[in-house]
Write a protein that holds these residues in place. Structure first.
Motif, short mmCIF file in Angstrom:
data_model
loop_
_atom_site.label_atom_id
_atom_site.label_comp_id
_atom_site.label_asym_id
_atom_site.label_seq_id
_atom_site.Cartn_x
_atom_site.Cartn_y
_atom_site.Cartn_z
N GLY A 218 0.76 -1.24 0.00
CA GLY A 218 0.00 0.00 0.00
C GLY A 218 0.79 1.28 0.00
N HIS A 219 2.04 1.26 -0.41
CA HIS A 219 2.86 2.47 -0.39
C HIS A 219 2.73 3.30 -1.66
N PHE A 220 2.21 2.72 -2.73
CA PHE A 220 2.11 3.46 -3.99
C PHE A 220 0.87 2.99 -4.74
N SER A 221 0.48 3.77 -5.74
CA SER A 221 -0.69 3.46 -6.55
C SER A 221 -0.26 2.80 -7.85
N ALA A 222 -1.24 2.29 -8.59
CA ALA A 222 -0.94 1.70 -9.89
C ALA A 222 -0.39 2.74 -10.86
N ALA A 223 -0.89 3.97 -10.77
CA ALA A 223 -0.39 5.04 -11.62
C ALA A 223 1.08 5.33 -11.35
N ASP A 224 1.50 5.25 -10.07
CA ASP A 224 2.92 5.45 -9.74
C ASP A 224 3.77 4.39 -10.42
N MET A 225 3.30 3.14 -10.42
CA MET A 225 4.08 2.06 -11.03
C MET A 225 4.13 2.22 -12.55
N VAL A 226 3.03 2.69 -13.16
CA VAL A 226 3.04 2.89 -14.61
C VAL A 226 4.06 3.96 -14.98
N LYS A 227 4.08 5.07 -14.24
CA LYS A 227 5.05 6.13 -14.54
C LYS A 227 6.48 5.62 -14.38
N ALA A 228 6.73 4.93 -13.28
CA ALA A 228 8.08 4.42 -13.06
C ALA A 228 8.43 3.32 -14.05
N GLY A 229 7.44 2.49 -14.40
CA GLY A 229 7.72 1.36 -15.29
C GLY A 229 8.07 1.76 -16.71
N LEU A 230 7.50 2.87 -17.19
CA LEU A 230 7.83 3.33 -18.53
C LEU A 230 9.32 3.65 -18.64
#
Length: 611
Positions: free
Chosen positions: A560-572
Motif C-alpha cells: 500500500g505504499h504506492f498506486s498503480a499510476a505510480d508504477m506505470v510512470k516508473a515502469g515506462l
C-alpha cells in the motif's frame, strides 16, 4: 442493453474463450490440413489460453500431449520425452539451495548486511534495498527475494515515520514486537514454513502473487492509514524504495542462468534446438548479463530517485555531517535486526559454503578462456552440465545432518536416552537412525515450482512439434524479407513486442511462446540466433508497468505504499532503460563473447532446415 451484454460477456469470459477460440481456429487443421497448419493450430490455441489464463497454465501445457498425437505430428512417446529435460535437474538443485537459504535465515543476514553497508540517507537506503533484493534474486526466485526484503524495508519505513512523529525507538530500546508490527517481522518466512501444510506454499513461486499478496494484506490497511498522515517526503521515499525492490528482483534475476525461469527455459531450448551449440554456460551468461543488471539497477535507482525523491538528491548523499532523526531511526532498526540474528550458525555456514562451491564449479566448468574442470573427463566432457553440479550439491542438503550428536530428537523415544549413552559408536548410530537433515523433502516440495516444470515441459514439447511438423521452416521462409532491415532494428522490434506481451502474460509463458517464433526468424534473416534470442529472453523479465504484470510487483503493491499510476510512470522509464541496456550489450561486449556478428556453424543453413 449493450451494457448488460458487456456485463454478461465479462462474467462468462472464461466459458466464451474456451468455447469460441478452438472453433475459430479449426479451419487450420480441417481446411488446410497440413502438419504445419495443425501445429500452428496448437501453437495459437496454447498462446491464447496461456495469455488469458482461462484454464490453469500447467493444464494448457499438457495440450501437446493430446493434440500432437491426434494430428499425427509426434507419437505420444516422443511428446512425453520432450516434457522432462536437463533443465528440470538444474531446477531441482537450485531449489534445494534456495530452500536451505530460506530455512536457516542466510538471506536475512545477507540482505541486512548489504543494506547496512550502503548508508541510511533516503537515496542510499533505496539503493541498499535494491542491491540486496537484486543480489538475492540472482540465486532464488524473484518472488522469494521480494518476500525476504520487503519486511525489512517496511520495518525501516515505519521506524522513519515514528521518528518524524517523535515516537521512534531511541538508543537502548529493544525491537518493538507490538500488535501493529505483527505482519512485518523478519521471521515472517518461518511462520509461512510452519503453515506450509495448508498447501498454499505449493503454488508456483513465480506465479503465486495472490498468496504472497494476502500474506501482507494484514499490514496493508495499517500501512495505508499511516501513509495518509505521513509527511509527503516520507511518502515519496516509500514509493521509491518499494517500487525499487520490486524492479530489483527482476533486474537481478537476469544476471544468472538460474536466476529466473525465462533464462533456464532459453538455455534448455537452445540445447534442444541447436544441440551443437555449447556457447551458453553459467560463466559466459554472467559475463554478458551481470553488467546489464548492474547498469540497469543504477540507472533505475537514479530514475526512481529523480521521479519520487526529487531531482536534487545530492544532499541525500552527503558523506559527513550529523544524521537526522529519521536516518538514526533507520540505522537503529537495521542494526537491531542484524544483532538479533546472533552469530552465524553452523547451518548457515554450511549453506554458504555449498552456495560458493556451486557458483565456483559453474564458473570453472568450461569457461572458454581456459580448459576448466570438465576437461578431466576428456571422453565425455560435454556430458557433465551445470545441472550435474546443482544436483550433486543439492542432494547434500538431504544427506548432511543439521545438528551434531548432542541434539535431542523428539520423534524417536530412544533419543531421550542419548545423553546417557556411554558408547560414542552407539550415540552416532542412534543419530543416524533418525537424523534431521539440512532440509526435508516436505520443505523442498513446498518450494519446488512443479507448475513451472510442467509449463516448461509443454513449451519444450511445443518447440519440438514446430520442428517436426516443419512449421519452423515455414515461419523462417515467411520472415526472410525482414533480412533487408538492419539486424539491430529487427532485434529492437522483437524486444519491444516481447516487452509489451510480458506485461500481460507471465514471463515463463511469454518466452515459451516466442522462442519457437524468433528462432526461425533469425535463421530466415541469416543472423546469429543468439543475437535475437538472448535480448528477447532478457526483455521477458522487464514487466515493470502494472502491479499484476508479475508476482513481485503484486507482492510489493499489496503493502500500500504506492498506486498503480505510480508504477506505470516508473515502469515506462524502467522499460526504456532495460531495452537500451540490452541493445547496448548485444552491440558491444556481447559480440566477441558469443560471436554475434557471424552466422554460426551450429545453426542450419538458410533454406536447408529439415522438418
Amino acid at each position: 442493453m449493450w451494457s448488460k451484454l458487456r456485463s454478461v460477456a465479462w462474467n462468462y469470459r472464461r466459458a466464451l474463450l474456451i468455447g469460441v477460440t478452438p472453433p475459430l481456429m479449426l479451419p487450420l487443421p480441417l481446411v488446410i490440413a497440413t502438419k504445419e497448419a495443425c501445429c500452428a493450430f496448437v501453437l495459437l490455441l496454447m498462446a491464447v489460453f496461456w495469455t488469458t489464463e482461462v484454464i490453469p497454465l500447467p493444464v494448457t501445457a499438457m495440450l501437446p500431449a493430446i493434440l500432437f498425437p491426434a494430428f499425427g505430428i509426434m507419437t505420444s512417446s516422443q511428446v512425453a520425452t520432450a516434457y522432462f529435460k536437463d533443465f528440470h535437474f538444474l531446477l531441482v538443485g537450485v531449489i534445494c539451495l534456495a530452500t536451505s537459504i530460506q530455512k536457516w535465515g542466510l538471506h536475512r543476514r545477507a540482505a541486512l548486511r548489504l543494506v547496512g553497508a550502503v548508508g541510511v540517507q533516503p537515496a542510499l537506503l533505496t539503493l541498499g534495498f535494491m542491491s540486496g533484493c537484486g543480489f538475492l534474486s540472482m540465486w532464488v526466485h524473484n518472488t522469494s527475494a521480494v518476500t525476504m526484503v520487503m519486511p525489512i524495508a517496511e520495518a525501516v519505513l515505519r521506524q522513519v515515520r515514528r521518528a518524524d512523529d517523535g515516537g521512534g525507538r531511541l538508543a537502548g530500546e529493544g525491537p518493538r514486537r507490538g500488535r501493529d508490527d505483527r505482519g512485518l517481522q523478519l521471521d515472517e518466512i518461518h511462520v509461512e514454513k510452519e503453515n506450509e501444510g495448508s498447501g498454499e506454499d505449493h503454488k508456483l513461486p513465480e506465479e503465486r502473487s495472490s498468496s504472497s499478496s494476502s500474506s501482507s494484506s494484514s499490514s496493508s490497511d495499517a500501512t495505508q492509514a499511516a501513509c495518509a498522515t505521513a509527511p509527503p517526503r516520507d511518502l515519496m521515499v516509500g514509493k521509491a524504495m518499494c517500487i525499487g525492490v520490486a524492479y530489483a528482483s527482476n533486474i537481478g534475476g537476469i544476471a544468472t542462468l538460474p536466476g529466473t525461469s525465462p533464462n533456464l527455459i532459453f538455455s534448455e531450448y537452445l540445447r534442444q534446438t541447436y544441440p551443437e551449440c555449447n556457447c551458453i554456460n553459467f560463466g559466459k551468461w554472467l559475463a554478458l548479463c551481470l553488467p546489464i543488471s548492474v547498469l540497469m539497477l543504477l540507472l533505475t535507482w537514479a530514475w526512481l530517485c529523480w521521479l519520487f525523491i526529487g531531482s536534487d538528491v545530492r544532499s541525500l548523499w552527503r558523506c559527513g555531517g550529523e544524521l537526522s532523526e529519521r536516518e538514526k531511526a533507520s540505522r537503529k532498526v537495521i542494526q537491531d535486526e542484524y544483532r538479533a540474528l546472533g552469530p552465524m550458525s553452523g547451518q548457515e555456514m554450511f549453506t554458504q559454503v555449498v552456495f560458493l562451491l556451486m557458483v565456483l564449479l559453474w564458473l570453472t566448468r568450461s569457461p572458454g578462456f581456459f580448459p576448466g574442470w570438465a576437461s578431466f573427463f576428456p571422453r565425455h566432457a560435454d556430458y557433465v552440465t551445470d545441472a550435474t553440479v546443482a544436483l550433486v550439491l543439492g542432494i547434500l542438503f538431504f544427506l548432511v545432518p543439521a545438528y551434531g550428536p548432542s541434539r535431542k530428537y523428539g520423534q524417536n523415544p530412544d533419543h531421550k536416552n542419548m545423553e546417557k549413552c556411554e558408547s560414542v559408536r552407539k550415540m552416532v548410530l542412534m543419530m543416524c537412525l533418525s537424523p534431521e537433515s539440512m532440509i526435508t523433502w516436505e520443505e523442498f516440495q513446498a518450494s519446488m515450482p512443479w507448475e513451472v516444470a510442467l509449463l516448461v515441459g509443454g513449451g519444450f514439447a511445443l518447440a519440438e512439434g514446430t520442428k517436426e511438423s516443419g512449421l519452423s521452416r515455414w515461419v523462417s521462409e515467411l520472415l526472410s524479407p525482414l533480412g533487408d532491415l538492419p539486424p539491430l532494428a529487427t532485434v529492437a522490434v522483437a524486444c519491444i513486442i516481447v516487452t509489451t506481451v510480458t506485461e500481460l502474460a507471465s514471463n515463463a509463458t511469454t518466452i515459451t511462446i516466442f522462442l519457437p517464433i524468433l528462432s526461425p526468424l533469425a535463421e530466415g534473416i541469416h543472423v546469429n540466433p543468439l543475437s535475437v534470442l538472448i535480448p528477447a529472453t532478457l526483455c521477458t523479465s522487464f514487466s515493470f508497468l502494472l502491479p499484476a504484470s508479475n508476482p513481485p510487483n503484486a507482492v510489493v503493491f499489496a503493502y500500500g505504499h504506492f498506486s498503480a499510476a505510480d508504477m506505470v510512470k516508473a515502469g515506462l522509464g524502467a522499460n526504456v532503460i532495460g531495452l537500451l541496456a540490452v541493445l547496448l550489450a548485444v552491440s558491444t561486449w556481447g559480440v566477441p563473447l558469443f560471436s554475434l556478428d557471424t552466422y554460426p556453424d551450429w545453426a542450419p543453413p538458410f533454406n536447408a532446415t529439415a522438418p
